[in-house]
Design an enzyme around this catalytic site. Structure first.
Site, mmCIF file in Angstrom:
data_model
loop_
_atom_site.group_PDB
_atom_site.id
_atom_site.type_symbol
_atom_site.label_atom_id
_atom_site.label_comp_id
_atom_site.label_asym_id
_atom_site.label_seq_id
_atom_site.Cartn_x
_atom_site.Cartn_y
_atom_site.Cartn_z
ATOM 1 N N GLY A 41 -15.750 -109.770 42.208
ATOM 2 C CA GLY A 41 -16.072 -108.359 42.341
ATOM 3 C C GLY A 41 -15.693 -107.836 43.713
ATOM 4 O O GLY A 41 -15.809 -108.552 44.713
ATOM 5 N N GLY A 43 -16.543 -104.356 44.702
ATOM 6 C CA GLY A 43 -17.248 -103.136 45.051
ATOM 7 C C GLY A 43 -17.902 -103.298 46.411
ATOM 8 O O GLY A 43 -17.573 -104.211 47.171
ATOM 9 N N LEU A 44 -18.852 -102.433 46.721
ATOM 10 C CA LEU A 44 -19.481 -102.522 48.037
ATOM 11 C C LEU A 44 -20.166 -103.863 48.241
ATOM 12 O O LEU A 44 -20.151 -104.407 49.351
ATOM 13 C CB LEU A 44 -20.496 -101.383 48.209
ATOM 14 C CG LEU A 44 -19.899 -99.988 48.373
ATOM 15 C CD1 LEU A 44 -20.983 -98.993 48.713
ATOM 16 C CD2 LEU A 44 -18.832 -99.961 49.448
ATOM 17 N N ALA A 45 -20.768 -104.416 47.197
ATOM 18 C CA ALA A 45 -21.422 -105.718 47.331
ATOM 19 C C ALA A 45 -20.383 -106.826 47.483
ATOM 20 O O ALA A 45 -20.434 -107.627 48.421
ATOM 21 C CB ALA A 45 -22.323 -105.992 46.137
ATOM 22 N N GLY A 46 -19.415 -106.886 46.568
ATOM 23 C CA GLY A 46 -18.443 -107.969 46.574
ATOM 24 C C GLY A 46 -17.497 -107.939 47.755
ATOM 25 O O GLY A 46 -17.307 -108.952 48.446
ATOM 26 N N HIS A 267 -29.100 -91.232 33.615
ATOM 27 C CA HIS A 267 -28.913 -90.258 34.699
ATOM 28 C C HIS A 267 -29.040 -88.840 34.150
ATOM 29 O O HIS A 267 -28.430 -88.507 33.137
ATOM 30 C CB HIS A 267 -27.542 -90.440 35.346
ATOM 31 C CG HIS A 267 -27.447 -89.859 36.718
ATOM 32 N ND1 HIS A 267 -27.478 -88.498 36.940
ATOM 33 C CD2 HIS A 267 -27.331 -90.431 37.936
ATOM 34 C CE1 HIS A 267 -27.385 -88.264 38.233
ATOM 35 N NE2 HIS A 267 -27.293 -89.429 38.867
ATOM 36 N N SER A 285 -23.146 -85.421 40.584
ATOM 37 C CA SER A 285 -24.030 -86.097 41.525
ATOM 38 C C SER A 285 -25.449 -85.549 41.516
ATOM 39 O O SER A 285 -25.680 -84.342 41.398
ATOM 40 C CB SER A 285 -23.465 -85.974 42.940
ATOM 41 O OG SER A 285 -24.410 -86.387 43.898
ATOM 42 N N ARG A 331 -35.103 -89.827 38.453
ATOM 43 C CA ARG A 331 -34.148 -89.670 37.366
ATOM 44 C C ARG A 331 -34.759 -89.861 35.982
ATOM 45 O O ARG A 331 -34.415 -89.146 35.044
ATOM 46 C CB ARG A 331 -32.984 -90.650 37.562
ATOM 47 C CG ARG A 331 -32.141 -90.318 38.765
ATOM 48 C CD ARG A 331 -31.098 -91.373 39.035
ATOM 49 N NE ARG A 331 -30.242 -90.974 40.145
ATOM 50 C CZ ARG A 331 -29.266 -91.710 40.630
ATOM 51 N NH1 ARG A 331 -29.030 -92.900 40.107
ATOM 52 N NH2 ARG A 331 -28.526 -91.278 41.629
ATOM 53 N N LEU A 442 -25.835 -97.732 46.628
ATOM 54 C CA LEU A 442 -24.906 -98.066 47.707
ATOM 55 C C LEU A 442 -25.635 -98.812 48.819
ATOM 56 O O LEU A 442 -25.085 -99.728 49.443
ATOM 57 C CB LEU A 442 -24.268 -96.799 48.266
ATOM 58 C CG LEU A 442 -23.416 -95.951 47.310
ATOM 59 C CD1 LEU A 442 -22.795 -94.772 48.049
ATOM 60 C CD2 LEU A 442 -22.332 -96.785 46.656
#
Length: 639
Positions: A41, A43-46, A267, A285, A331, A442
């Site tokens: 991955g 993304g921000l984590a990976g 959402h 958003s 949400r 995030l």
């Protein structure tokens, strides 16, 4: 039987992480060069984890199924990223952020992990600022903040309406630095199809090269999954079409417990479905709820153009029902409220499955330029898709499948129930309980990748420095590759008439109807039978054109849909088992007289961790009791 051990450190809440870091085992720089880590991955984590681990000196192999790591779905998180900087001096703190997340998750998350996520949030913002992420700034030049749902402070940092994209570009730059230094080797267009376990430890993965079709073997001393969530289970969702849970599901079937699978966030601000041919929905958003007011006509079936409906004939139902939070309720609350109004006949648009998000008052008081500066690209995107100019007419929005709070069970160190296998970001369950606060995705993903995993994985790898590099010629790799090939060949040989997408679409519809925003026992039992019937049809009438050893996107889809069927079944089992309502999991049998979620803390204050026991065998439930030492568990109200 595996006994869950969350490994939560002793000490006070504010001292746990500091004490852990002070006592964790270390790997010296010379030994880090001997150790390999696989990160799946980008993304921000990976990408955050891969770049941080590369910077530390480990040899990192980073995989993604896209053509470039910058196409990870983190790019779509538009609204912002939370941190407890208290720049607005409005009473925010690390504890307040922690409390809002615990309360927002309806007291179904682990205290220690949530506090740590809040604690490292400030480091995340400092890091991104140093990487050049162009966060919005106020008149004096300081980083600006806005508010988000479920809170009463302004703690969300943002870059107009493209925060995820800008953060991902910053992370991509840090990843590229490590790629250019040779510390990270990038493997794009690879899909992980199996985990390799040797002597009880995760030691590698099997992938399919999506260009050549070749099945490939890769080894490492530890494996990290950062593969996102499973919101695409509903087919129509706010996620990228190719987002999928297959990597997580494969490791689940090898021994990693799956926690709280029924906790799926809906959402509230998606563009409503426009036709039957859509493959996904588009998210507007949550930041728009700062200035937009949500309303429906007071009269049922009122189809007048919105600008022709006078103020006294409008029902600003969130402001009416939740005066303390108004349009910024969490949400799950906002989504159910929209569904209730539409189901009661007050919805707008041709289908009646939409509500108005109106910026008239904000434009009048702040001016069009101010609104354009905050949300301009979102307004442009909305007009491009719908043909409606939101500066002149209200947006139409409706809830849609989005984030998944459920995921692989991990302990405090982010390790799964398989030794040496870690799960970070949305692929694990640990930080958001039964409902995620906006702008915390995030925050958590980046915190896991940059500031938490590098400490915890080092503690594990300190005992692996004498383990030589693992050969991919071992029988465990051979057996795993054979199993992958057999599974793919089985799919191709069905040779039926229906496409994988057609099955996914039908599965998504029944899951949305019976295991979506609301659930009840009768509907869940009904959908369980429907899933079983549809799965049997899939395995007898699936059509996959093309061959295994070539570009074959239909084969990719088919493998994922096969996993969706199994995951959908577990979601339903988990939802049936949890007879309370909490957060996004709303059982109609368990609600207050006002129609709000009614928890059952006596019987369900636990993490439901499910163990795979074999093909066509029932999953086994393990319970991690949730202890709340530092917050008072009470009714969750936003009134």
């Amino acid at each position: 039987m595996t006994i869950l051990n969350s490994k939560i450190p002793e000490d006070s809440l504010a001292e746990k992480w500091a004490k852990y870091k002070a006592s964790a085992k270390l790997v010296n720089p010379a030994n880090k060069k001997k150790l390999d880590i696989i990160v799946v991955g980008t993304g921000l984590a990976g990408a955050g984890a891969a770049s941080a681990l590369g910077e530390l000196g480990y040899n990192v192999k980073n995989f993604c199924f896209q053509d470039t790591p910058r196409r990870a779905h983190s790019v779509a998180a538009q609204g912002g990223i939370n941190a407890a900087k208290n720049y607005k001096n409005d009473g925010d703190s690390i504890y307040r952020l922690f409390y809002d997340m615990i309360k927002g998750g309806d007291y179904r998350a682990r205290e220690a992990n949530v506090y740590r996520a809040a604690e490292v949030s400030n480091d995340v913002i400092d890091h991104f600022t140093a990487l050049g992420v162009p966060f919005a700034r106020d008149y004096g030049g300081n980083l600006d903040n806005r508010s988000f749902g479920g809170v009463q402070v302004s703690r969300t940092f943002y870059a107009k309406g493209q925060t995820g994209q800008q953060c991902l570009l910053g992370t991509y730059s840090s990843l590229n630095r490590q790629i250019s230094k040779g510390m990270v080797k990038m493997f794009p267009r690879r899909e992980m199809l199996e985990l390799v376990i040797i002597d009880g430890k995760a030691r590698g993965i099997i992938t399919r090269n999506l260009i050549t079709g070749k099945i490939e073997r890769y080894s490492a001393h530890a494996v990290v999954l950062a593969t996102g969530g499973y919101g695409t289970i509903y087919y129509l969702s706010t996620l990228a079409v190719n987002s999928n849970p297959s990597a997580a599901w494969k490791v689940h079937k090898k021994g990693a417990f799956f926690a709280n699978p029924s906790f799926v966030q809906i959402h509230p601000t998606s563009i409503p479905q426009l036709n039957d041919y859509q493959a996904k929905l588009t998210l507007m958003s949550e930041s728009l709820r700062n200035d937009g007011r949500i309303w429906v006509p007071k009269k049922k079936g009122d189809k007048r153009p919105p600008n022709e409906i006078p103020e006294e004939e409008r029902d600003y139902y969130l402001e009416r029902r939740y005066p303390a939070f108004g349009n910024l309720v969490p949400r799950d609350v906002a989504s159910r409220a929209a569904k209730e109004r539409c189901d009661a006949g007050y919805g707008v648009g041709d289908t009646g499955l939409a509500v108005n998000l109106d910026f008239k008052d904000a434009i009048k008081t702040q001016g069009k330029k101010a609104i354009e500066d905050k949300y301009g690209n979102l307004f442009e995107m909305y007009e491009t898709i719908t043909g409606i100019n939101p500066y002149e007419k209200p947006m139409r929005i409706y809830p849609a499948g989005h984030y998944t709070m459920g995921g692989l069970w991990v302990d405090y160190e982010l390790m799964t129930t398989i030794q040496g296998l870690y799960a970070i970001g949305e692929s694990n369950f640990s930080d958001h309980g039964a409902n995620r606060l906006g702008a915390s995705s995030l925050m958590q993903a980046s915190g896991d990748g940059y500031f938490i995993l590098p400490y915890t994985i080092g503690d594990y790898l300190a005992d692996e420095i004498r383990t030589p590099r693992i050969s991919t010629d071992l029988k465990e790799f051979e057996e795993a590759e054979k199993a992958v090939k057999e599974r793919l060949e089985k799919l191709i040989l069905i040779n039926g008439k229906q496409t994988a997408s057609s099955f996914h679409k039908r599965l998504g519809k029944i899951m949305w109807d019976y295991c979506g925003m609301t659930r009840n026992e009768k509907g869940l039992k009904k959908v369980a039978e429907k899933i079983k019937e549809l799965k049997e049809e899939f395995w007898s009438d699936l059509k996959i054109p093309g061959e295994l050893y070539e570009v074959n996107q239909e084969l990719e889809k088919a493998g994922r849909v096969a996993d969706y069927f199994e995951l959908a079944n577990l979601m339903v089992i988990d939802a049936l088992n949890r007879t309370e309502s909490c957060g996004a999991h709303f059982r109609e049998e368990s609600q207050t007289p006002e129609g709000e979620a009614k928890r059952d803390d006596k019987n369900f204050a636990y993490v439901a961790a499910w163990e795979y026991t074999g093909e066509n065998k029932p999953h086994q439930l393990h319970k991690e009791k949730l202890e709340f030492e530092f917050v008072e568990v009470k009714e969750r109200t936003y009134k």
